[in-house]
Design a protein around this motif. Structure first.
Motif, PDB file in Angstrom:
ATOM      1  N   GLN A  78       0.840  -1.200   0.000  1.00  0.00           N
ATOM      2  CA  GLN A  78       0.000   0.000   0.000  1.00  0.00           C
ATOM      3  C   GLN A  78       0.879   1.255   0.000  1.00  0.00           C
ATOM      4  O   GLN A  78       0.618   2.215  -0.730  1.00  0.00           O
ATOM      5  N   GLN A  79       1.938   1.221   0.817  1.00  0.00           N
ATOM      6  CA  GLN A  79       2.860   2.359   0.834  1.00  0.00           C
ATOM      7  C   GLN A  79       3.483   2.577  -0.539  1.00  0.00           C
ATOM      8  O   GLN A  79       3.603   3.704  -1.019  1.00  0.00           O
ATOM      9  N   LYS A  80       3.882   1.479  -1.160  1.00  0.00           N
ATOM     10  CA  LYS A  80       4.505   1.596  -2.479  1.00  0.00           C
ATOM     11  C   LYS A  80       3.509   2.138  -3.493  1.00  0.00           C
ATOM     12  O   LYS A  80       3.850   2.987  -4.322  1.00  0.00           O
ATOM     13  N   SER A  81       2.289   1.621  -3.424  1.00  0.00           N
ATOM     14  CA  SER A  81       1.247   2.066  -4.342  1.00  0.00           C
ATOM     15  C   SER A  81       0.976   3.562  -4.156  1.00  0.00           C
ATOM     16  O   SER A  81       0.894   4.331  -5.126  1.00  0.00           O
ATOM     17  N   ASP A  82       0.870   3.982  -2.899  1.00  0.00           N
ATOM     18  CA  ASP A  82       0.631   5.401  -2.599  1.00  0.00           C
ATOM     19  C   ASP A  82       1.787   6.265  -3.091  1.00  0.00           C
ATOM     20  O   ASP A  82       1.602   7.329  -3.675  1.00  0.00           O
ATOM     21  N   CYS A  83       2.998   5.770  -2.823  1.00  0.00           N
ATOM     22  CA  CYS A  83       4.204   6.499  -3.200  1.00  0.00           C
ATOM     23  C   CYS A  83       4.269   6.664  -4.720  1.00  0.00           C
ATOM     24  O   CYS A  83       4.573   7.741  -5.241  1.00  0.00           O
ATOM     25  N   LEU A  84       3.948   5.586  -5.429  1.00  0.00           N
ATOM     26  CA  LEU A  84       3.960   5.624  -6.885  1.00  0.00           C
ATOM     27  C   LEU A  84       2.937   6.642  -7.397  1.00  0.00           C
ATOM     28  O   LEU A  84       3.244   7.461  -8.276  1.00  0.00           O
ATOM     29  N   ALA A  85       1.741   6.594  -6.816  1.00  0.00           N
ATOM     30  CA  ALA A  85       0.684   7.521  -7.238  1.00  0.00           C
ATOM     31  C   ALA A  85       1.112   8.966  -6.989  1.00  0.00           C
ATOM     32  O   ALA A  85       0.937   9.851  -7.833  1.00  0.00           O
ATOM     33  N   HIS A  86       1.702   9.188  -5.828  1.00  0.00           N
ATOM     34  CA  HIS A  86       2.144  10.531  -5.467  1.00  0.00           C
ATOM     35  C   HIS A  86       3.242  11.023  -6.409  1.00  0.00           C
ATOM     36  O   HIS A  86       3.237  12.172  -6.871  1.00  0.00           O
ATOM     37  N   SER A  87       4.180  10.126  -6.714  1.00  0.00           N
ATOM     38  CA  SER A  87       5.280  10.511  -7.601  1.00  0.00           C
ATOM     39  C   SER A  87       4.782  10.809  -9.013  1.00  0.00           C
ATOM     40  O   SER A  87       5.278  11.726  -9.675  1.00  0.00           O
ATOM     41  N   ILE A  88       3.826  10.025  -9.468  1.00  0.00           N
ATOM     42  CA  ILE A  88       3.278  10.268 -10.810  1.00  0.00           C
ATOM     43  C   ILE A  88       2.593  11.636 -10.843  1.00  0.00           C
ATOM     44  O   ILE A  88       2.774  12.419 -11.779  1.00  0.00           O
ATOM     45  N   LYS A  89       1.843  11.922  -9.778  1.00  0.00           N
ATOM     46  CA  LYS A  89       1.158  13.217  -9.690  1.00  0.00           C
ATOM     47  C   LYS A  89       2.174  14.368  -9.695  1.00  0.00           C
ATOM     48  O   LYS A  89       2.025  15.359 -10.406  1.00  0.00           O
ATOM     49  N   THR A  90       3.256  14.168  -8.911  1.00  0.00           N
ATOM     50  CA  THR A  90       4.266  15.215  -8.774  1.00  0.00           C
ATOM     51  C   THR A  90       5.014  15.472 -10.080  1.00  0.00           C
ATOM     52  O   THR A  90       5.210  16.613 -10.485  1.00  0.00           O
ATOM     53  N   HIS A  91       5.470  14.394 -10.721  1.00  0.00           N
ATOM     54  CA  HIS A  91       6.424  14.552 -11.819  1.00  0.00           C
ATOM     55  C   HIS A  91       5.779  14.621 -13.208  1.00  0.00           C
ATOM     56  O   HIS A  91       6.399  15.095 -14.136  1.00  0.00           O
ATOM     57  N   PHE A  92       4.568  14.111 -13.348  1.00  0.00           N
ATOM     58  CA  PHE A  92       3.977  14.056 -14.684  1.00  0.00           C
ATOM     59  C   PHE A  92       3.019  15.206 -14.973  1.00  0.00           C
ATOM     60  O   PHE A  92       2.426  15.273 -16.047  1.00  0.00           O
ATOM     61  N   ALA A  93       2.857  16.073 -13.994  1.00  0.00           N
ATOM     62  CA  ALA A  93       2.047  17.279 -14.212  1.00  0.00           C
ATOM     63  C   ALA A  93       0.700  16.962 -14.869  1.00  0.00           C
ATOM     64  O   ALA A  93       0.290  17.609 -15.833  1.00  0.00           O
ATOM     65  N   GLY A  94       0.043  15.916 -14.398  1.00  0.00           N
ATOM     66  CA  GLY A  94      -1.301  15.606 -14.885  1.00  0.00           C
ATOM     67  C   GLY A  94      -1.347  14.914 -16.231  1.00  0.00           C
ATOM     68  O   GLY A  94      -2.427  14.595 -16.738  1.00  0.00           O
ATOM     69  N   LYS A  95      -0.181  14.648 -16.826  1.00  0.00           N
ATOM     70  CA  LYS A  95      -0.197  14.047 -18.162  1.00  0.00           C
ATOM     71  C   LYS A  95      -0.473  12.548 -18.130  1.00  0.00           C
ATOM     72  O   LYS A  95      -0.964  11.990 -19.104  1.00  0.00           O
ATOM     73  N   TRP A  96      -0.111  11.897 -17.016  1.00  0.00           N
ATOM     74  CA  TRP A  96      -0.439  10.479 -16.852  1.00  0.00           C
ATOM     75  C   TRP A  96      -1.628  10.360 -15.895  1.00  0.00           C
ATOM     76  O   TRP A  96      -1.632  10.990 -14.837  1.00  0.00           O
ATOM     77  N   THR A  97      -2.585   9.530 -16.264  1.00  0.00           N
ATOM     78  CA  THR A  97      -3.716   9.236 -15.381  1.00  0.00           C
ATOM     79  C   THR A  97      -3.614   7.791 -14.912  1.00  0.00           C
ATOM     80  O   THR A  97      -3.357   6.892 -15.731  1.00  0.00           O
ATOM     81  N   ILE A  98      -3.801   7.581 -13.621  1.00  0.00           N
ATOM     82  CA  ILE A  98      -3.816   6.202 -13.114  1.00  0.00           C
ATOM     83  C   ILE A  98      -5.216   5.639 -13.317  1.00  0.00           C
ATOM     84  O   ILE A  98      -6.207   6.244 -12.890  1.00  0.00           O
ATOM     85  N   ILE A  99      -5.308   4.488 -13.983  1.00  0.00           N
ATOM     86  CA  ILE A  99      -6.637   3.921 -14.250  1.00  0.00           C
ATOM     87  C   ILE A  99      -6.936   2.697 -13.396  1.00  0.00           C
ATOM     88  O   ILE A  99      -8.065   2.231 -13.347  1.00  0.00           O
ATOM     89  N   SER A 100      -5.921   2.139 -12.722  1.00  0.00           N
ATOM     90  CA  SER A 100      -6.160   0.931 -11.924  1.00  0.00           C
ATOM     91  C   SER A 100      -6.529   1.301 -10.500  1.00  0.00           C
ATOM     92  O   SER A 100      -6.162   2.368 -10.003  1.00  0.00           O
ATOM     93  N   GLN A 101      -7.262   0.396  -9.828  1.00  0.00           N
ATOM     94  CA  GLN A 101      -7.561   0.598  -8.413  1.00  0.00           C
ATOM     95  C   GLN A 101      -6.287   0.435  -7.590  1.00  0.00           C
ATOM     96  O   GLN A 101      -5.284  -0.090  -8.066  1.00  0.00           O
ATOM     97  N   SER A 102      -6.343   0.880  -6.361  1.00  0.00           N
ATOM     98  CA  SER A 102      -5.201   0.757  -5.470  1.00  0.00           C
ATOM     99  C   SER A 102      -5.204  -0.646  -4.873  1.00  0.00           C
ATOM    100  O   SER A 102      -5.833  -0.903  -3.838  1.00  0.00           O
ATOM    101  N   ALA A 103      -4.517  -1.562  -5.535  1.00  0.00           N
ATOM    102  CA  ALA A 103      -4.549  -2.971  -5.125  1.00  0.00           C
ATOM    103  C   ALA A 103      -3.449  -3.728  -5.837  1.00  0.00           C
ATOM    104  O   ALA A 103      -2.928  -3.268  -6.852  1.00  0.00           O
ATOM    105  N   GLY A 104      -3.125  -4.864  -5.291  1.00  0.00           N
ATOM    106  CA  GLY A 104      -2.203  -5.774  -5.962  1.00  0.00           C
ATOM    107  C   GLY A 104      -0.781  -5.258  -6.015  1.00  0.00           C
ATOM    108  O   GLY A 104      -0.313  -4.581  -5.098  1.00  0.00           O
TER     109      GLY A 104
END
Lengths: 485, 485
Positions: free
Chosen positions: A378-404
């Motif tokens: 969960q920490q890794k998933s959150d961290c990944l989501a946060h990093s994508i938000k920070t560095h991709f300036a909204g250009k990447w959208t996460i489409i998967s649920q927070s799982a797995g």
């Protein structure tokens, strides 16, 4: 011992000794064929226990840095990894080393951060596992020909786990232990389908399932999975197929899940058509944002359709891939057919591993590991989501649920996902294009990557995502959004 | 500790303690759920090392006599084997215990003396094997997704062994490690045959191969093997089949072998017809009376037919069945097809086992074990032959060569082989009728049994053969020879 010195910050003494000797060999300060100090002398001079030294030497030998000669001790091996090899050695030996090294290189890429499907290999409780194995690997009484269905105490422990944690309706007699979940999928296909049979399969979906269907000449009908909304079941009633293959709890790789209404709809369909349901519950142990849905198989039992449902599970994600143990839960009247197929295909599954696994589950280590890993993922998933938000300036959208163990991202416009894979590869990062999971190609107007965070170190995630973002934004074509989002 | 006393004649202290506690539980002198003395107290009172006590307790727990509760110690388990269960426990628990016990009972019968195909399970160097496993099972770097073809150092070690000991022409890139030799046979069939393809197979022959051919709807053409003389190849030229399956070095179960002239004849036939040869070299390590013939695959390379030959081998007979590791050597142009099939069928093979096995071979333990077992099996084979001569008064004839792990006997007249199986079973002895190996039945005028001596203790052989002779000679119909011998 010379000037060998250990840096044991943040690591065991054994690891520190391993690292120190490895460094000497790689830097060629210790020459090929040079004899190492005896384990006794090394232990005395570095004030280590002799067992620590022996373990470090053996690990170095296992990894190809050293070799031992009986009665003579340990020597620096010629088989050092290819990237450090100079022109030393015969060409034959070099060819072998190259080959070995290519294999190791491939293995490394398989298991890199962001490669999907790999759990956190560094956080498995290996010493606990070793002690479970050690307890059983000298048992002559179980070393012969065992139960084709699987070692009974393992089936027993597993049935309790599956009932309580995944709401699977089963007893030990319905469980078949397999040599990896892949074998369970093969058996499922051979037990329910014939050459030319039709099977509905999620699109995009699990490529390893598609390989089985191709091998046995089944007719795969792709069933479209949309980002976020998942499978559109309105077309289900139009389909006439002998079976449906599903990853209902965390669709692979789109990361959607079927709600109870959808599940009931599938069960009704299967009942009406007398179709088979193959439920692949490959990583439902790791559901972060809500309680995991009960298995489709469990719901099928409540709905009186359990005789049409095969449930497949794996220890590759919960423990580690190299274990190669999976399982299937099958309707009682399908057990003997499945066992006949397993007997013909490959026979029994390694018994000592099964016995150790039975204890690992029965004594609580399995659930403890799952709890620990659920938090970490969960920490890794959150961290990944946060990093994508920070560095991709909204250009990447996460489409998967927070799982797995993976996150699926989507973007419109350039660069293409294939270009992005190549750009990442140049930076030493492995990512998978969504096209890898597709039976049909060219239908999408958007790009997508699947990022596995299972084996990524949490402290590395942000840096790597930043690198990917630099690739993405810096690519000649990158950053130009097109209409349509 | 009470009146617990150890009888350590002929056994280790750990085994003596195991036996003493087991006896208490079976005789119900120690009651279900009763707490055992702590390992510390047990060790002090019996003057044993604490490790001995812990090991004995863990073994008892592994076998279901005890269970441990975290922090509370060990308790007599409810799951004691069914044969000792009274009416205690809920019916559900009893059902589970019954089931467990049935499985254990089956396992025991699989591995009894005179059951063919089982090596000497008591004489495997388990502690050496444990230490090899221990060396690798904590290696996170290899725990992920490995090489589909098999762990490279194992293929490397195996290629050297096969070249030097079995004259197989191969390099590590032609070897595929499989989850048991059965998987290697499945892959061989799927790589070379289609539904409806014809394959010649020895008659009588290996039933596990026939199961694969039935599963994939291949057309099996039986190829008669005669006692002592073996396959009559004069009819070979009449056969049009896509493949031939052979156990050339020790025909299973008739125990004949093909000489070099016959081997060359088969190679010529395969070359002319462009047929495949699947060579199952399942136990050639154990050849007592002469040097083993070089593998057919090796000869095929010398004859320029190596691109038609698949060589299959197993560690089930040389190490132990429960290991579940086999291998195949395939022509270079068939490697990638076989790997695709393995990938679809079941995926990779357990990696830590492969790594331990690589060291076991590379460090010489494998050859050492083979040398030891070759001697031991020869003694068992000789002992069996001598006992048959002594007790059967010439009524049983041995038709198999002195090799491998089994002896095949033949007789004319009553009792039938099926009657003999039943009579032996009543005496607790498992033997296999030759009919078990036959595709066609009712063609023979004689009876035959296959006796596996691999897992029979040498000191038990004579007594058991004597029992079989008493069954044979004492049976109502027994002892009446008919004409025809």
């Amino acid at each position: 011992v010379g000037d060998l010195s250990l840096n044991s910050t943040n690591k065991t003494l054994q690891q520190a000794l391993f690292d120190a000797i490895q460094e000497k060999i790689i830097s060629q300060k210790w020459q090929i064929q040079q004899k190492l100090p005896s384990t006794r002398r090394m232990a005395e001079e570095l004030k280590l226990s002799r067992n620590t030294v022996i373990s470090a030497y053996e690990q170095l030998a296992a990894e190809g840095y050293l070799h031992s000669k009986k009665g003579a001790g340990f020597f620096v091996s010629v088989s050092i990894p290819e990237e450090f090899l100079t022109t030393r050695g015969t060409s034959g030996q070099r060819a072998i080393d190259n080959n070995r090294s290519n294999c190791q290189q491939q293995d490394k890429e398989h298991n890199r951060p962001f490669t999907p499907g790999i759990p956190d290999l560094g956080n498995f409780p290996y010493s606990k596992w070793q002690s479970m194995l050690h307890r059983h690997t000298n048992r002559a009484t179980i070393s012969g020909v065992g139960d084709i269905q699987g070692y009974y105490p393992l089936r027993d422990a597993l049935s309790q786990y599956l009932q309580s944690s995944r709401s699977v309706s089963c007893n030990a007699n319905q469980i078949i232990i397999t040599s990896g979940a892949q074998q369970a999928l093969s058996i499922s296909v051979l037990a329910t389908l014939k050459q030319g049979s039709r099977i509905l399969m999620e699109e995009p979906g699990y490529p390893q399932m598609r390989k089985i269907l191709n091998l046995f000449n089944c007719d795969t009908l792709p069933f479209q999975v949309e980002p976020t909304t998942g499978i559109d079941l309105t077309s289900l009633s139009r389909h006439q197929s002998e079976a449906i293959y599903l990853t209902p709890s965390n669709q692979y790789p789109m990361g959607t899940s079927l709600n109870t209404e959808q599940r009931l709809q599938i069960l009704r369909w299967a009942k009406e058509r007398q179709s088979w349901i193959i439920e692949d519950d490959y990583d439902s142990e790791f559901q972060f944002s809500h309680r995991p849905y009960a298995s489709l198989q469990g719901l099928s039992a409540q709905s009186g359709v359990s005789d049409r449902c095969i449930y497949v599970g794996s220890f590759s994600k919960t423990l580690f891939n190299g274990l190669r143990v999976g399982y299937m839960v099958v309707p009682e009247n399908l057990v003997s057919k499945c066992l006949d197929i397993k007997d013909a295909l490959a026979g029994r599954t390694a018994v000592h591993t099964q016995a150790a696994l039975a204890d690992f589950i029965a004594e609580g280590h399995f659930l403890r590991h799952l709890r620990k890993m659920r938090k970490l993922y969960q920490q890794k998933s959150d961290c990944l989501a946060h990093s994508i938000k920070t560095h991709f300036a909204g250009k990447w959208t996460i489409i998967s649920q927070s799982a797995g163990l993976h996150t699926t991202v989507k973007w419109y416009g350039a660069p293409t996902e294939e270009q992005m894979v190549e750009l990442a590869h140049q930076q030493g990062i492995t990512v998978r294009p969504l096209s890898y999971y597709e039976h049909l190609s060219g239908r999408r107007e958007w790009n997508s990557l699947v990022l596995g965070y299972g084996n990524a170190k949490i402290e590395e995630i942000d840096e790597r995502i930043k690198t990917l973002a630099q690739c993405f934004l810096g690519s000649e074509l990158g950053g130009h959004e097109v209409n349509g989002e």
